[in-house]
Structures are given as C-alpha cells and as structure tokens.
Design a protein around this motif. Structure first.
Motif, PDB file in Angstrom:
ATOM      1  N   ALA A 163      -7.615 -13.848  -6.364  1.00 55.33           N
ATOM      2  CA  ALA A 163      -9.057 -13.784  -6.653  1.00 55.33           C
ATOM      3  C   ALA A 163      -9.719 -15.110  -6.292  1.00 55.33           C
ATOM      4  N   GLU A 164      -8.901 -16.151  -6.112  1.00 60.51           N
ATOM      5  CA  GLU A 164      -9.471 -17.483  -5.867  1.00 60.51           C
ATOM      6  C   GLU A 164      -9.837 -17.697  -4.406  1.00 60.51           C
ATOM      7  N   ASP A 165      -8.949 -17.231  -3.483  1.00 61.39           N
ATOM      8  CA  ASP A 165      -9.286 -17.459  -2.067  1.00 61.39           C
ATOM      9  C   ASP A 165      -9.318 -16.173  -1.239  1.00 61.39           C
ATOM     10  N   ALA A 166      -9.220 -14.991  -1.908  1.00 62.09           N
ATOM     11  CA  ALA A 166      -9.335 -13.677  -1.261  1.00 62.09           C
ATOM     12  C   ALA A 166      -8.185 -13.367  -0.302  1.00 62.09           C
ATOM     13  N   SER A 167      -7.094 -14.158  -0.357  1.00 61.42           N
ATOM     14  CA  SER A 167      -5.978 -13.863   0.540  1.00 61.42           C
ATOM     15  C   SER A 167      -5.148 -12.712  -0.018  1.00 61.42           C
ATOM     16  N   CYS A 168      -4.600 -11.890   0.876  1.00 64.30           N
ATOM     17  CA  CYS A 168      -3.703 -10.805   0.466  1.00 64.30           C
ATOM     18  C   CYS A 168      -2.293 -11.382   0.472  1.00 64.30           C
ATOM     19  N   VAL A 169      -1.679 -11.486  -0.724  1.00 69.08           N
ATOM     20  CA  VAL A 169      -0.382 -12.165  -0.823  1.00 69.08           C
ATOM     21  C   VAL A 169       0.795 -11.204  -0.662  1.00 69.08           C
ATOM     22  N   VAL A 170       0.593  -9.940  -0.999  1.00 67.78           N
ATOM     23  CA  VAL A 170       1.684  -8.964  -0.904  1.00 67.78           C
ATOM     24  C   VAL A 170       1.110  -7.617  -0.463  1.00 67.78           C
ATOM     25  N   THR A 171       1.825  -6.901   0.395  1.00 70.88           N
ATOM     26  CA  THR A 171       1.496  -5.507   0.715  1.00 70.88           C
ATOM     27  C   THR A 171       2.739  -4.658   0.472  1.00 70.88           C
ATOM     28  N   PHE A 172       2.581  -3.604  -0.321  1.00 68.79           N
ATOM     29  CA  PHE A 172       3.695  -2.681  -0.583  1.00 68.79           C
ATOM     30  C   PHE A 172       3.507  -1.436   0.268  1.00 68.79           C
ATOM     31  N   LYS A 173       4.559  -1.047   0.985  1.00 70.02           N
ATOM     32  CA  LYS A 173       4.503   0.190   1.764  1.00 70.02           C
ATOM     33  C   LYS A 173       5.651   1.089   1.335  1.00 70.02           C
ATOM     34  N   GLY A 174       5.420   2.378   1.324  1.00 70.52           N
ATOM     35  CA  GLY A 174       6.451   3.317   0.908  1.00 70.52           C
ATOM     36  C   GLY A 174       5.871   4.683   0.597  1.00 70.52           C
ATOM     37  N   HIS A 175       4.635   4.698   0.068  1.00 73.59           N
ATOM     38  CA  HIS A 175       3.986   5.983  -0.192  1.00 73.59           C
ATOM     39  C   HIS A 175       3.616   6.663   1.126  1.00 73.59           C
ATOM     40  N   LYS A 176       3.575   8.002   1.076  1.00 74.75           N
ATOM     41  CA  LYS A 176       3.222   8.759   2.284  1.00 74.75           C
ATOM     42  C   LYS A 176       1.821   9.362   2.190  1.00 74.75           C
ATOM     43  N   GLY A 177       1.115   9.042   1.114  1.00 73.26           N
ATOM     44  CA  GLY A 177      -0.252   9.539   0.939  1.00 73.26           C
ATOM     45  C   GLY A 177      -1.067   8.482   0.224  1.00 73.26           C
ATOM     46  N   GLY A 178      -2.372   8.677   0.181  1.00 75.69           N
ATOM     47  CA  GLY A 178      -3.268   7.719  -0.453  1.00 75.69           C
ATOM     48  C   GLY A 178      -2.868   7.416  -1.899  1.00 75.69           C
ATOM     49  N   ILE A 179      -3.056   6.149  -2.306  1.00 70.30           N
ATOM     50  CA  ILE A 179      -2.752   5.751  -3.685  1.00 70.30           C
ATOM     51  C   ILE A 179      -4.001   5.962  -4.534  1.00 70.30           C
ATOM     52  N   LEU A 180      -3.837   6.702  -5.630  1.00 69.55           N
ATOM     53  CA  LEU A 180      -4.999   7.112  -6.433  1.00 69.55           C
ATOM     54  C   LEU A 180      -5.157   6.311  -7.715  1.00 69.55           C
ATOM     55  N   ASP A 181      -4.066   5.742  -8.239  1.00 66.45           N
ATOM     56  CA  ASP A 181      -4.190   4.941  -9.461  1.00 66.45           C
ATOM     57  C   ASP A 181      -2.988   4.011  -9.580  1.00 66.45           C
ATOM     58  N   THR A 182      -3.177   2.949 -10.379  1.00 66.43           N
ATOM     59  CA  THR A 182      -2.109   1.979 -10.600  1.00 66.43           C
ATOM     60  C   THR A 182      -2.063   1.608 -12.073  1.00 66.43           C
ATOM     61  N   ALA A 183      -0.943   1.037 -12.492  1.00 72.47           N
ATOM     62  CA  ALA A 183      -0.825   0.486 -13.847  1.00 72.47           C
ATOM     63  C   ALA A 183       0.026  -0.768 -13.734  1.00 72.47           C
ATOM     64  N   ILE A 184      -0.236  -1.717 -14.612  1.00 73.36           N
ATOM     65  CA  ILE A 184       0.498  -2.980 -14.590  1.00 73.36           C
ATOM     66  C   ILE A 184       1.413  -3.008 -15.805  1.00 73.36           C
ATOM     67  N   VAL A 185       2.683  -3.352 -15.587  1.00 73.05           N
ATOM     68  CA  VAL A 185       3.655  -3.406 -16.688  1.00 73.05           C
ATOM     69  C   VAL A 185       3.653  -4.823 -17.261  1.00 73.05           C
ATOM     70  N   ASP A 186       3.393  -4.926 -18.576  1.00 77.02           N
ATOM     71  CA  ASP A 186       3.401  -6.233 -19.256  1.00 77.02           C
ATOM     72  C   ASP A 186       2.560  -7.285 -18.527  1.00 77.02           C
ATOM     73  N   ARG A 187       3.194  -8.423 -18.184  1.00 76.38           N
ATOM     74  CA  ARG A 187       2.443  -9.511 -17.549  1.00 76.38           C
ATOM     75  C   ARG A 187       2.255  -9.283 -16.056  1.00 76.38           C
ATOM     76  N   GLY A 188       2.916  -8.248 -15.499  1.00 69.38           N
ATOM     77  CA  GLY A 188       2.633  -7.937 -14.105  1.00 69.38           C
ATOM     78  C   GLY A 188       3.727  -8.290 -13.114  1.00 69.38           C
ATOM     79  N   ARG A 189       4.971  -8.496 -13.593  1.00 65.44           N
ATOM     80  CA  ARG A 189       6.038  -8.687 -12.601  1.00 65.44           C
ATOM     81  C   ARG A 189       6.382  -7.362 -11.931  1.00 65.44           C
TER      82      ARG A 189
END
Length: 392
Positions: A163-189
């Motif tokens: 959020a500080e410099d707008a850089s994309c630090v990680v991209t996850f690939k594996g889904h075969k269709g659009g991602i509709l929702d996400t959830a974060i576990v605990d602190r986010g690891r």
C-alpha cells in the motif's frame, strides 16, 4: 423482522428547506404497502429541521443526519442515517469492492472502470493506483497490518500489493477461473481464495505457493469466510500431516457460499466437512458472527442465520426484499447487510429498530466496510459513502 420502512434516498437534503417533502413507505409482508410523506415545517436554531409525518407514520426523533420513524399500525420502526460524506472522484464507474485498513487511515477499492485504487479514508483523496490485473478486479482487502493489500481478479490471479509504493510483491497462479472472494488467515501468512472454477485454495504468502485445494465443489464459489470455531465443534482430523507452512489454520472453520444454492462448512486444517446446507437460491456472501453462529445471503433476498452445532434448520431467516443479498458483515452485537435494491441496514440485538443507511437510490450496494464508528459502502452509482455512527 418487522415490515421494512423505506424513505426517499435524498431525504436529508429534501427536508432542509421550508415545506420540503420526502416520501415514506411501509411494506408489510403479504399486505398492501402504506405510503406517506414527511414535511419540513422550518429549521430550528440548532440547524435541525422540524418535520411532521403524514397519517400512519410518526417522527420519533430527528437530527442533522438521522431521522427515526415508526409506523405503529405495522409495529415497524427504523432509523435512517444519511451519509456524512460522499466520495465521487475515486472511480468513474461502478465500485465493486472496498475495504478500510485496520488503522482506519486508508481505503482500497476496485471498479468496473478497470482500476484498483488506494485512497485516504477521511477525504477520499487518491494515494495510489494498483495496476497489474488483466480485466476486472473482483475483490480487494487489506491484510491486518494495513500496509498490504490482497486482490483477486477475473484473470484468475491473486495478487499482493504494497500500500506504500503500489508495487505488486506476489502473484499467485493456479485457479482456472475468475477469483470471486478471499479471506485472510490470522495475521496473513496464509490466505484463502474462492473461484468460479469451483475450488477454494489455501496459499502460502511467503513462498507464493498453493498449499492445497481446500474444496472442489463443481460450482462457482461466490463468497468465503474463515472463523475461529467454538471448541464444542468437531472439525475432524487431517488425513495427512499439514505442511509447516500452514500457519493458524487449526481450530478454524471455512465457509463457502456457492452458486448451486449450497452453503458448505469445513475444517480449514482438516479439510473435513462440518455441514452442507441447502438454501433457496445461489449463496452470494457469508460471514461468521461468533464461534458457532454464521450468516449467509442468497440471490433471492434471504439472510440465513445458522448455528454450526445444529445446522439442519436455520436459527432465523430474514427476508426484507427479493433483491440479492450482496454483502454481510458482523458489527457490534449484530450485523450489516447490503442488497441489490440499494438498501443497506444494520441489525443490532439490543435495538428494537433497524438502522437504514440511505443515499443509494435503487443502485446495488456491493460491499460494506467499517472502522470504529465509521461505515463505508460502495455502490453501482460509482460513489463511496461514509456514515458516522455518532450521528445516530
């Protein structure tokens, strides 16, 4: 739930001038609707209008941004809250998702104008544009730190941004269709994603790797939620030893709101089923209220409250209109819901009335986010509205 009361979306402006009028209505289920109006009789020295209601309605209380109305015949009562501020310059088109950082300082939102932006939560001033997804971004949220954003798009990619410099630090690939929702576990690891491809996946943020497919249900997963389970709930045991990269998944439940009318709950670490509930229509969204209570909303306007300990029959079903339930959020001792007809309301256990967040005129309110006493909504009309609960 008592008969829903409705009010003209711009009532607060309409009633600020002498003899200004705003319409009112009450819709008891299975009975004819009652229609009425409010009229401003003048503005008091404190700047608060003096308002009278037509026959059948009573004005219980009014201040600059809120008005409490009841319809005694139908024993209905609602408090209507107008936006404290409206941000119109963040996006040019429909805003599909938003979130507010844990410190309340920043907002993030995605829009059908093809952009995802970070802005100042106090005034809507633009801070960063997050560019990198191909096609629309469906969901965006802050990590608990408030410094990092997680997004999912129609390009089947999950991305993590600074959020500080707008850089994309990680991209996850594996889904075969659009991602509709996400959830974060605990602190986010670890994070969870739900996709149109029918799978929910668990990801390791540090190594940008998929730790496993949590569920493959053969139907689009519209909403996901992770919650800590009450210790009376049997979450089952994992069939194989979990990876040491799984952090904070034990004693957690995963809830999946599915397009095929099913609401699925499983142990996040065990991947074992807890229950499968069949609703009246496609489930759009879900959230946990406690270690055993949850809410899920359907396309035909039902909000199901279920108890994980006895999920066979709902604790209650709230139905205010046939419009799709688009978002649900636990709030204080109740919840906030938004629907496709522009309604957005707060239900609190200790209040005998519902608080309606007004302003959206029949345009769907897609998402709600809160920080302390502030509530933010995003809408198809391209506006972010900020409500101040101290105005109640």
């Amino acid at each position: 739930m008592a008969a829903p009361l409705r009010i003209q979306s711009d009532w607060a402006q309409a009633l600020r001038k002498d003899e200004g009028e705003a319409w009112l209505s009450c819709h008891p289920p299975g009975k004819p609707s009652l229609y009425g109006s409010l009229t401003c009789q003048g503005i008091g020295l404190d700047g608060i209008p003096e308002v009278t209601a037509s026959e059948g309605f009573i004005v219980n209380e009014i201040n600059k941004k809120s008005i409490h109305i009841s319809c005694p015949k139908e024993s209905a009562s609602s408090k209507f809250l107008a936006p404290y501020t409206t941000f119109s310059r963040i996006h040019t088109k429909s805003i599909t998702c938003l979130d507010i950082s844990s410190g309340g300082g920043l907002g993030v939102s995605s829009s059908t104008d093809g952009t995802m932006k970070i802005w100042q939560a106090s005034n809507g001033e633009l801070r960063r544009v997050l560019e990198g997804h191909v096609f629309d971004v469906n969901c965006c949220r802050f990590f608990p730190s408030g410094l990092v954003v997680l997004s999912g798009g129609m390009d089947a990619q999950l991305k993590i941004w600074s959020a500080e410099d707008a850089s994309c630090v990680v991209t996850f690939k594996g889904h075969k269709g659009g991602i509709l929702d996400t959830a974060i576990v605990d602190r986010g690891r670890n994070v969870v994603s739900g996709s149109r491809d029918g799978t929910a996946r668990l990801w390791d943020c540090g190594r940008s790797a998929c730790l496993g497919v949590l569920a493959d249900c053969g139907s689009s997963i519209n909403g996901v939620a992770v919650g800590a389970a009450d210790n009376s709930i049997n979450l089952g045991a994992p069939e194989q030893m979990p990876s040491e990269r799984e952090v904070g998944t034990e004693a957690k439940m995963l809830l999946l709101a599915r397009e095929d009318k099913k609401l699925q709950c499983l142990g996040l670490q065990s991947r074992q089923p807890v229950f499968l509930f069949i609703g009246s229509d496609a489930f759009n969204c879900c959230t946990f209220l406690s270690g055993f209570l949850l809410l899920a909303g359907t396309q035909d306007g039902n909000i199901y409250q279920l108890d994980v300990r006895s999920p066979g029959a709902p604790v209650q079903v709230i139905h205010r209109s046939g419009a799709p339930v688009l978002s649900l959020l636990s709030f204080r001792d109740g919840f906030i819901a938004s629907q496709g007809d522009g309604s957005c309301f707060i239900v609190q256990q200790d209040l005998d009335y519902v608080t309606e967040l007004t302003g959206a005129d029949c345009d769907p309110v897609y998402k709600v986010a809160t920080w302390e006493k502030q509530i933010y909504t995003c809408c198809r009309d391209g506006l972010v509205r900020r409500y101040q609960l101290s105005d109640l």
